[in-house]
Design a protein around this motif. Structure first.
Motif, PDB file in Angstrom:
ATOM      1  N   ASP A  52      -7.888   3.980   0.459  1.00 32.29           N
ATOM      2  CA  ASP A  52      -8.065   5.413   0.219  1.00 32.29           C
ATOM      3  C   ASP A  52      -7.442   6.228   1.358  1.00 32.29           C
ATOM      4  O   ASP A  52      -6.758   7.229   1.119  1.00 32.29           O
ATOM      5  N   GLU A  53      -7.664   5.793   2.592  1.00 33.47           N
ATOM      6  CA  GLU A  53      -7.076   6.484   3.752  1.00 33.47           C
ATOM      7  C   GLU A  53      -5.552   6.431   3.705  1.00 33.47           C
ATOM      8  O   GLU A  53      -4.873   7.438   3.913  1.00 33.47           O
ATOM      9  N   LEU A  54      -5.017   5.247   3.417  1.00 29.75           N
ATOM     10  CA  LEU A  54      -3.564   5.087   3.349  1.00 29.75           C
ATOM     11  C   LEU A  54      -2.971   5.925   2.221  1.00 29.75           C
ATOM     12  O   LEU A  54      -1.956   6.596   2.388  1.00 29.75           O
ATOM     13  N   GLY A  55      -3.614   5.914   1.058  1.00 29.98           N
ATOM     14  CA  GLY A  55      -3.151   6.733  -0.067  1.00 29.98           C
ATOM     15  C   GLY A  55      -3.202   8.214   0.261  1.00 29.98           C
ATOM     16  O   GLY A  55      -2.290   8.971  -0.087  1.00 29.98           O
ATOM     17  N   GLY A  56      -4.267   8.646   0.938  1.00 26.43           N
ATOM     18  CA  GLY A  56      -4.380  10.046   1.346  1.00 26.43           C
ATOM     19  C   GLY A  56      -3.290  10.442   2.328  1.00 26.43           C
ATOM     20  O   GLY A  56      -2.726  11.542   2.242  1.00 26.43           O
ATOM     21  N   GLN A  57      -2.977   9.540   3.262  1.00 24.05           N
ATOM     22  CA  GLN A  57      -1.900   9.809   4.221  1.00 24.05           C
ATOM     23  C   GLN A  57      -0.557   9.930   3.507  1.00 24.05           C
ATOM     24  O   GLN A  57       0.238  10.832   3.799  1.00 24.05           O
ATOM     25  N   ASP A  58      -0.307   9.016   2.555  1.00 19.56           N
ATOM     26  CA  ASP A  58       0.948   9.073   1.805  1.00 19.56           C
ATOM     27  C   ASP A  58       1.019  10.346   0.964  1.00 19.56           C
ATOM     28  O   ASP A  58       2.076  10.975   0.859  1.00 19.56           O
ATOM     29  N   ARG A  59      -0.091  10.734   0.374  1.00 14.67           N
ATOM     30  CA  ARG A  59      -0.103  11.962  -0.433  1.00 14.67           C
ATOM     31  C   ARG A  59       0.206  13.177   0.442  1.00 14.67           C
ATOM     32  O   ARG A  59       0.995  14.040   0.062  1.00 14.67           O
ATOM     33  N   ALA A  60      -0.402  13.253   1.620  1.00 16.51           N
ATOM     34  CA  ALA A  60      -0.172  14.379   2.523  1.00 16.51           C
ATOM     35  C   ALA A  60       1.282  14.401   3.003  1.00 16.51           C
ATOM     36  O   ALA A  60       1.890  15.469   3.116  1.00 16.51           O
ATOM     37  N   ARG A  61       1.838  13.222   3.256  1.00 13.94           N
ATOM     38  CA  ARG A  61       3.218  13.133   3.752  1.00 13.94           C
ATOM     39  C   ARG A  61       4.231  13.437   2.651  1.00 13.94           C
ATOM     40  O   ARG A  61       5.206  14.154   2.864  1.00 13.94           O
ATOM     41  N   LEU A  62       3.996  12.925   1.457  1.00 11.82           N
ATOM     42  CA  LEU A  62       4.967  13.043   0.364  1.00 11.82           C
ATOM     43  C   LEU A  62       4.801  14.308  -0.472  1.00 11.82           C
ATOM     44  O   LEU A  62       5.760  14.746  -1.105  1.00 11.82           O
ATOM     45  N   ARG A  63       3.594  14.850  -0.525  1.00 12.68           N
ATOM     46  CA  ARG A  63       3.273  16.037  -1.327  1.00 12.68           C
ATOM     47  C   ARG A  63       3.832  15.910  -2.751  1.00 12.68           C
ATOM     48  O   ARG A  63       4.668  16.729  -3.185  1.00 12.68           O
ATOM     49  N   PRO A  64       3.374  14.890  -3.499  1.00 13.59           N
ATOM     50  CA  PRO A  64       3.981  14.632  -4.805  1.00 13.59           C
ATOM     51  C   PRO A  64       3.514  15.536  -5.944  1.00 13.59           C
ATOM     52  O   PRO A  64       4.080  15.476  -7.031  1.00 13.59           O
ATOM     53  N   GLY A  65       2.496  16.353  -5.726  1.00 14.63           N
ATOM     54  CA  GLY A  65       1.983  17.159  -6.830  1.00 14.63           C
ATOM     55  C   GLY A  65       1.190  16.284  -7.791  1.00 14.63           C
ATOM     56  O   GLY A  65       0.693  15.221  -7.440  1.00 14.63           O
ATOM     57  N   ARG A  66       1.105  16.741  -9.034  1.00 16.11           N
ATOM     58  CA  ARG A  66       0.368  15.992 -10.055  1.00 16.11           C
ATOM     59  C   ARG A  66       1.166  14.735 -10.412  1.00 16.11           C
ATOM     60  O   ARG A  66       2.368  14.817 -10.674  1.00 16.11           O
ATOM     61  N   LEU A  67       0.477  13.604 -10.429  1.00 17.16           N
ATOM     62  CA  LEU A  67       1.157  12.330 -10.671  1.00 17.16           C
ATOM     63  C   LEU A  67       0.829  11.772 -12.045  1.00 17.16           C
ATOM     64  O   LEU A  67      -0.333  11.508 -12.352  1.00 17.16           O
ATOM     65  N   GLY A  68       1.856  11.569 -12.845  1.00 18.52           N
ATOM     66  CA  GLY A  68       1.705  10.816 -14.075  1.00 18.52           C
ATOM     67  C   GLY A  68       1.836   9.332 -13.766  1.00 18.52           C
ATOM     68  O   GLY A  68       2.066   8.937 -12.616  1.00 18.52           O
TER      69      GLY A  68
ATOM     70  N   LEU B 254      -4.831   4.110  -4.815  1.00 21.89           N
ATOM     71  CA  LEU B 254      -4.584   4.987  -5.961  1.00 21.89           C
ATOM     72  C   LEU B 254      -5.485   6.222  -5.904  1.00 21.89           C
ATOM     73  O   LEU B 254      -5.051   7.329  -6.222  1.00 21.89           O
ATOM     74  N   GLN B 255      -6.724   6.034  -5.476  1.00 26.77           N
ATOM     75  CA  GLN B 255      -7.653   7.150  -5.354  1.00 26.77           C
ATOM     76  C   GLN B 255      -7.160   8.132  -4.290  1.00 26.77           C
ATOM     77  O   GLN B 255      -7.129   9.336  -4.517  1.00 26.77           O
ATOM     78  N   GLY B 256      -6.787   7.628  -3.119  1.00 24.57           N
ATOM     79  CA  GLY B 256      -6.302   8.501  -2.054  1.00 24.57           C
ATOM     80  C   GLY B 256      -5.006   9.201  -2.419  1.00 24.57           C
ATOM     81  O   GLY B 256      -4.785  10.349  -2.034  1.00 24.57           O
ATOM     82  N   LEU B 257      -4.158   8.525  -3.160  1.00 24.12           N
ATOM     83  CA  LEU B 257      -2.889   9.095  -3.608  1.00 24.12           C
ATOM     84  C   LEU B 257      -3.104  10.109  -4.730  1.00 24.12           C
ATOM     85  O   LEU B 257      -2.231  10.895  -5.032  1.00 24.12           O
ATOM     86  N   GLN B 258      -4.290  10.080  -5.311  1.00 19.20           N
ATOM     87  CA  GLN B 258      -4.649  10.908  -6.465  1.00 19.20           C
ATOM     88  C   GLN B 258      -3.752  10.591  -7.651  1.00 19.20           C
ATOM     89  O   GLN B 258      -3.225  11.482  -8.325  1.00 19.20           O
ATOM     90  N   ALA B 259      -3.575   9.300  -7.884  1.00 20.49           N
ATOM     91  CA  ALA B 259      -2.771   8.813  -9.004  1.00 20.49           C
ATOM     92  C   ALA B 259      -3.722   8.307 -10.090  1.00 20.49           C
ATOM     93  O   ALA B 259      -3.795   7.113 -10.383  1.00 20.49           O
ATOM     94  N   GLY B 260      -4.472   9.230 -10.687  1.00 19.62           N
ATOM     95  CA  GLY B 260      -5.479   8.874 -11.682  1.00 19.62           C
ATOM     96  C   GLY B 260      -4.908   8.292 -12.962  1.00 19.62           C
ATOM     97  O   GLY B 260      -5.636   7.679 -13.739  1.00 19.62           O
TER      98      GLY B 260
END
Length: 165
Positions: A57-73, A130-136
């Motif tokens: 979750d921490e790693l996914g959150g870091q990647d999300r903050a770094r990449l700023r991917p928006g909504r993920l399909g 996946l949770q940290g990346l918000q890739a539901g």
């Protein structure tokens, strides 16, 4: 001054070769965190699963903050996961646009010794990522195959609505 041939020189640090890629340091780090964070009424295995999920979750959150991917399909989520999985030695391969198979278990002989623990930690780590990346739209599922990782990533199946009683 005469130089010794390269083969006769002593190496400054040990050389480690591992084919296929093995990443025991990730697993060891997760186990160490679990031992240090084990709760009073928690088994060591439960602490390891919990810690693996938190780390993912921490790693996914870091990647999300770094990449700023928006909504993920599903497809974009799998693409981002594929990049992280390559870095950790999982050798991801797209079997279909909505499914990513992990061709290598970077923890393999340890997984062979304690599959429930190691595969459970691996599944928890990837679920947390996946949770940290918000890739539901993507889910990690246990799908063991001989010689490969026990987890695959795929398009999340919609949940059945609760039945009216």
């Amino acid at each position: 001054m005469r130089r010794r041939p390269a083969c006769a020189r002593s190496a400054g640090s040990p050389i480690q070769v591992s084919i296929p890629d093995r990443r025991h340091e990730l697993l060891a780090g997760l186990l160490l965190r679990a031992v240090l964070a084990e709760g009073e009424n928690e088994t060591a295995a439960n602490a390891a699963i919990r810690t693996a999920r938190q780390h993912g979750d921490e790693l996914g959150g870091q990647d999300r903050a770094r990449l700023r991917p928006g909504r993920l399909g599903a497809e974009r989520g799998l693409t981002l996961c594929e990049q992280m999985l390559n870095q950790h030695g999982f050798e991801p391969a797209r079997e279909a646009p909505d499914r990513l198979r992990l061709r290598n278990c970077p923890f393999h002989p340890l997984a062979a010794q304690a599959p429930d623990l190691v595969c459970g930690m691996n599944h928890a780590f990837l679920t947390g990522y996946l949770q940290g990346l918000q890739a539901g739209a993507v889910q990690a599922v246990l799908a063991p195959r001989s010689g490969e990782c026990c987890v695959q990533l795929q398009h999340a199946q919609p949940q059945d609505p609760p039945k009216a009683g």
